[in-house]
Write a protein that holds these residues in place. Sequence first.
Motif: not given
Length: 137
Positions: A20-24, A31-39, A43-49, A51-57
């Motif tokens: 849900m946070e990645i989708f939000k 800005a049409h973020p890339d995966a790094e920007s999304v991460f 990550h600021e809100r969810m420090p345990t997230l 990068q792999d989870t972001v890419y897969r999601t």
Amino acid sequence: MTRFNEVCKNAGIKLTHQRMEIFKEVAGSKAHPDAESVFRGVHERMPTLSQDTVYRTLWLLKDLGLITTVGVSRERTRFDGNIHPHHHFVCSRCGSTYDFHSRELDELNLPDQIKDMGRADDFQVTVKGVCKDCSDS
């Protein structure tokens, strides 16, 4: 978020807080973020997230039709939460990407040679140039 919940439920995809946070993050960005920007944003809100989870999601959300991609390369693909028909202006200097709408481009007839290549399911026009910020500096 209602559509996100419905699509995930219908696809049998578990509704996790991370998804849900990645989708939000993507849906709330122009800005049409890339995966790094999304991460970085999530990550600021969810420090345990991870990068792999972001890419897969992100690729899962794309496969579900909840987001789209801008560009061709999987290495630096930018993600777009706007799934409605639109086109893009990309700055060749800074990489900023902006949405624009054009009824004329939406109604563009694709050339017959496309049929020789395969079936076109969708198309977007990308205009490349220099944005106002870069041309003013």
